[in-house]
Design a protein around this motif. Structure first.
Motif, PDB file in Angstrom:
ATOM      1  N   VAL A   5     -14.231 -43.329 -34.160  1.00 64.32           N
ATOM      2  CA  VAL A   5     -15.270 -43.353 -33.120  1.00 64.32           C
ATOM      3  C   VAL A   5     -16.461 -42.486 -33.543  1.00 64.32           C
ATOM      4  O   VAL A   5     -17.612 -42.826 -33.298  1.00 64.32           O
ATOM      5  CB  VAL A   5     -14.702 -42.906 -31.758  1.00 64.32           C
ATOM      6  N   LYS A  15     -20.283 -43.783 -33.744  1.00 64.37           N
ATOM      7  CA  LYS A  15     -21.364 -43.107 -33.030  1.00 64.37           C
ATOM      8  C   LYS A  15     -22.514 -42.778 -33.987  1.00 64.37           C
ATOM      9  O   LYS A  15     -23.686 -43.003 -33.668  1.00 64.37           O
ATOM     10  CB  LYS A  15     -20.813 -41.821 -32.397  1.00 64.37           C
ATOM     11  N   HIS A  63     -20.569 -50.229 -28.753  1.00 63.70           N
ATOM     12  CA  HIS A  63     -19.413 -50.848 -28.087  1.00 63.70           C
ATOM     13  C   HIS A  63     -18.288 -50.969 -29.096  1.00 63.70           C
ATOM     14  O   HIS A  63     -18.535 -51.295 -30.260  1.00 63.70           O
ATOM     15  CB  HIS A  63     -19.810 -52.244 -27.553  1.00 63.70           C
ATOM     16  N   LEU A  64     -17.075 -50.694 -28.664  1.00 62.57           N
ATOM     17  CA  LEU A  64     -15.939 -50.816 -29.576  1.00 62.57           C
ATOM     18  C   LEU A  64     -14.832 -51.650 -28.928  1.00 62.57           C
ATOM     19  O   LEU A  64     -14.741 -51.730 -27.701  1.00 62.57           O
ATOM     20  CB  LEU A  64     -15.390 -49.436 -29.946  1.00 62.57           C
ATOM     21  N   CYS A  70     -13.433 -42.332 -27.220  1.00 62.41           N
ATOM     22  CA  CYS A  70     -14.617 -43.041 -26.704  1.00 62.41           C
ATOM     23  C   CYS A  70     -15.201 -42.325 -25.484  1.00 62.41           C
ATOM     24  O   CYS A  70     -16.422 -42.312 -25.298  1.00 62.41           O
ATOM     25  CB  CYS A  70     -14.266 -44.488 -26.365  1.00 62.41           C
ATOM     26  N   ILE A  97     -18.819 -43.951 -25.700  1.00 60.64           N
ATOM     27  CA  ILE A  97     -18.980 -45.333 -26.176  1.00 60.64           C
ATOM     28  C   ILE A  97     -18.058 -46.240 -25.346  1.00 60.64           C
ATOM     29  O   ILE A  97     -16.859 -45.964 -25.252  1.00 60.64           O
ATOM     30  CB  ILE A  97     -18.615 -45.469 -27.678  1.00 60.64           C
ATOM     31  N   LEU A 149     -15.509 -49.068 -24.312  1.00 58.38           N
ATOM     32  CA  LEU A 149     -14.374 -49.570 -25.097  1.00 58.38           C
ATOM     33  C   LEU A 149     -13.631 -50.666 -24.350  1.00 58.38           C
ATOM     34  O   LEU A 149     -13.290 -50.505 -23.177  1.00 58.38           O
ATOM     35  CB  LEU A 149     -13.410 -48.406 -25.377  1.00 58.38           C
ATOM     36  N   ALA A 161     -11.817 -46.590 -20.243  1.00 56.96           N
ATOM     37  CA  ALA A 161     -11.688 -47.822 -21.032  1.00 56.96           C
ATOM     38  C   ALA A 161     -11.448 -49.028 -20.123  1.00 56.96           C
ATOM     39  O   ALA A 161     -10.871 -48.895 -19.051  1.00 56.96           O
ATOM     40  CB  ALA A 161     -10.543 -47.686 -22.031  1.00 56.96           C
TER      41      ALA A 161
END
Lengths: 457, 457
Positions: free
Chosen positions: A125, A129, A135-136, A153, A158, A160, A184
């Motif tokens: 991650v 970044k 977006h993951l 995340c 970010i 997820l 998440a």
């Protein structure tokens, strides 16, 4: 001079934490076969992988020569939240077994993911970044990897999407809730959010899903959402690299106390923990500096090393990922639903597969009820309720320690206690109630699965 | 000279662990009022207590003068399984809050009980074993105490009956399963295994039970089974004594790094964690060696310090236990069922009650949804998923740190992070789903409960 007694738990200071990961491939004279592009069946290029993974991770995935790769300061700072992890001398287990063996375990469960998975999640991650990825996606089976990634995340802010094997998300609603708590979005897989998911649902309505299928959905999602990438918690070389911090910390702690292990034992699903634990020790063995016995322990219900074939195979059911030369049961293989916890993956890290194939490592498979028997024995004397995955290593360790009892040998055994079993109590309940059973796939079943393997050359 | 930066996690070595518990009562010029025998309403004697507790614990319960009580080597060896616990500098929370305050927390959750409860469980079971006791009983609400005791009993091989508040045992089947895994017999309370249980069931068929009721059943069981004793995880002076190891370790670690807290914050149910955390610091305050602000944080739904009365009351519903002079809501008070987690006890440690009454400590009450908001904020930046109980302290800490932000003061805040929330995900789910609500008992409700308090003199 009387030797100073070894404390129960050996903590390194934060200053003593490794500043680089160790890249085991650099010390392998023979590297594993390259990953292949699933469309062209040619060796994957950095460009191929760049669509799926972020750039720094592609670089790490393909770097077979740099021995030490620096851990960025940002990752080291995050590591300090839960590392260094303790190396524990299992005095009570030794006493319980009445063995002359010395037993040590590296305990990676002291964090909310409940496992070693956070070591690689943070790294993956962090690099995403740095690259400005917004977006993951990932998949999770038992949920440790998904939880670890959700934590990372949340920290790096970010979004997820986690594709969670449907049967797991139903059996483990609390795992799902931890991920949600960390922000998440958890999607039971197969789902109707992807083409491959819809295809599988059409073909197998009511299926509980599989890890291979969840990987396909996560990869598709990453390739559809703008500026997104996919991250994977095991199997890949980059993961073994990040997890080398486990072995490096062990090495430093053991040296500090003048202890040298004879046997190093770890459970093996995709190979992330085992690869990380043994990496620096294996490096010593490969370069002739020391010798160790390495034992990979896998479930009898999903025995990729002990009963699989060493062939090229897809890493996922949807055949979207690169092919890897590895020990595999076939990407369509589904472990019996009575098998609890993780270690359900059809393949095995190419690095570990190669080392096993070349005779540097042993492998054993153990049955589920024996694993839980060992887990409870361990819990009662050492205090920690182990994850079912980790308990495979405990079972093999107890077996080796009991051999020492018979032979009178004072061997030093080190094993990886990858995590805690707090989210596996449905399985413990089945064991306590006496309703847990063992399953061993038949030769016919495996042969049928091998027949579906892709034929390369 | 540049000051050495403080590491994220400060671990003492095993050598630096306290060898004695600190008995705060020795430094209290005014002791709390004595416990009373429920039958005679006279001061309890060692003999009275000896029917319920084992001898060494009775001695500790009544010892108001010995400042330091040695921790037997056997207990210290067990402590090494999970102690010393880390003192963590919450760098990330400070950053998240953008506060000039320095925040530290003592994290007691790194063990399978998921809380500080193991500190006293080990001690109580150890002394029982020494005395040749062959059976123990206890009650548990949220399940942390029951788990801790099951772990200690498994280690010392003593059979254990746990009376678990029925509604908790249904809401937390996994907690129950952990105890079973450690070999404990878990009985949902009220049950038909005791006279008091049968009486309550007859009077209130279908009741979900309460902690006060489970205590009564456990005490009755201990007095019925031959060579059995009862053990209790909070409220008692002996428990605060054992828990002083939390504060002692904090003190050593803080001194090592040259840090002096201005404010010390802990959640308060029965007072075991708070009492242990503040004990040595309070000792310094009482003897004029240092000054600190102490803040007890309790749930608005069970506000014994902030809205209770300072009176003699029973410790249990069945009125079988000694009476204590304490802040209480009345032994019949039942916190609203929407209140999640622990901190549901009607009373408060007599030691803490006395200190609060005499003005040495402050108390605040906080609402449940605000507590979970603070918990999630903490989890996302510090990684640890906190127990709902501990999150009360987090909420108050965040409030104090934000005050510092407004005033620009660089205060040092220490709080107790008593445990993890891995078994509280039903509550987290309610919060995530937006279905969690707050409950504050009305003045009338409390008055009605106070009217049932026993009248002494």
């Amino acid at each position: 001079m009387k030797k100073k007694p070894i404390p129960t738990k050996i903590y390194l200071t934060e200053d003593e934490m490794p500043k680089s990961w160790y890249n085991l491939r650099a010390d392998m004279k023979e590297k594993h076969e390259p990953f292949l592009n699933p469309a062209t069946l040619k060796e994957v290029t950095a460009e191929d992988l760049g669509h799926i993974f972020c750039d720094e991770l592609v670089k790490q995935e393909l770097d077979q020569t740099t021995r030490y790769i620096e851990i960025p300061e940002g990752i080291r700072d995050f590591y300090k939240m839960f590392r260094p992890s303790p190396l524990v001398r299992a005095y009570w287990l030794e006493k319980e077994l009445d063995t002359p063996a010395e037993i040590y375990y590296k305990f990676e469960g002291n964090n909310t993911s409940g496992s070693h998975k956070l070591n690689s999640a943070v790294a993956q991650v962090y690099y995403a970044k740095q690259q400005g990825i917004t977006h993951l996606t990932t998949e999770t089976g038992a949920g440790q990897w998904g939880t670890a990634l959700a934590m990372a995340c949340a920290f790096y802010k970010i979004p997820l999407d986690v594709y969670m094997v449907k049967v797991s998300s139903e059996q483990k609603p609390f795992r799902r809730e931890v991920m949600r708590t960390y922000g998440a979005n958890v999607i039971p897989s197969p789902s109707d959010t992807t083409t491959i998911g819809r295809k599988i649902l059409e073909e197998f309505p009511g299926t509980g899903g599989s890890l291979g299928c969840a990987i396909s959905e996560a990869v598709e999602c990453a390739m559809t959402v703008p500026n997104s990438r996919y991250v994977l918690g095991s199997v890949l070389d980059q993961v073994v690299l990040h997890q080398s911090i486990i072995g490096l910390e062990c090495q430093t702690a053991l040296k500090k106390y003048g202890v040298k292990p004879d046997i190093i034992i770890g459970c093996a699903g995709g190979g992330s923990n085992l690869g990380g634990l043994i990496a620096p020790f294996m490096g010593e063995k490969l370069t002739g500096k020391a010798d160790y016995r390495f034992i990979a322990v896998e479930p009898a219900s999903c025995p990729s090393l002990t009963r699989g074939v060493y062939r090229y195979d897809f890493c996922d059911t949807g055949k979207m990922t690169p092919l890897a030369k590895m020990y595999t049961l076939g990407s369509n293989f589904m472990p019996s639903s009575n098998h609890a916890g993780g270690l359900r993956y059809h393949g095995m890290s190419p690095i570990l597969s190669k080392l096993y194939h070349d005779g540097y490592m042993e492998a054993v498979s153990v049955e589920q009820t024996k694993v839980f028997e060992a887990a409870e024995r361990f819990a009662k004397c050492e205090g920690i309720l182990p994850a079912p995955e980790s308990s495979h290593a405990i079972k093999a360790t107890i077996d080796e320690a009991l051999k020492c009892k018979e032979s009178g040998e004072k061997k030093v055994i080190l094993f990886g206690l990858t995590g805690t079993g707090y989210f596996d109590l449905t399985a413990y309940k089945a064991y306590n109630d006496g309703t847990m059973s063992d399953y061993i796939p038949s030769d016919e079943e495996l042969k049928k699965s091998f027949d579906t393997l892709p034929v390369i050359e």
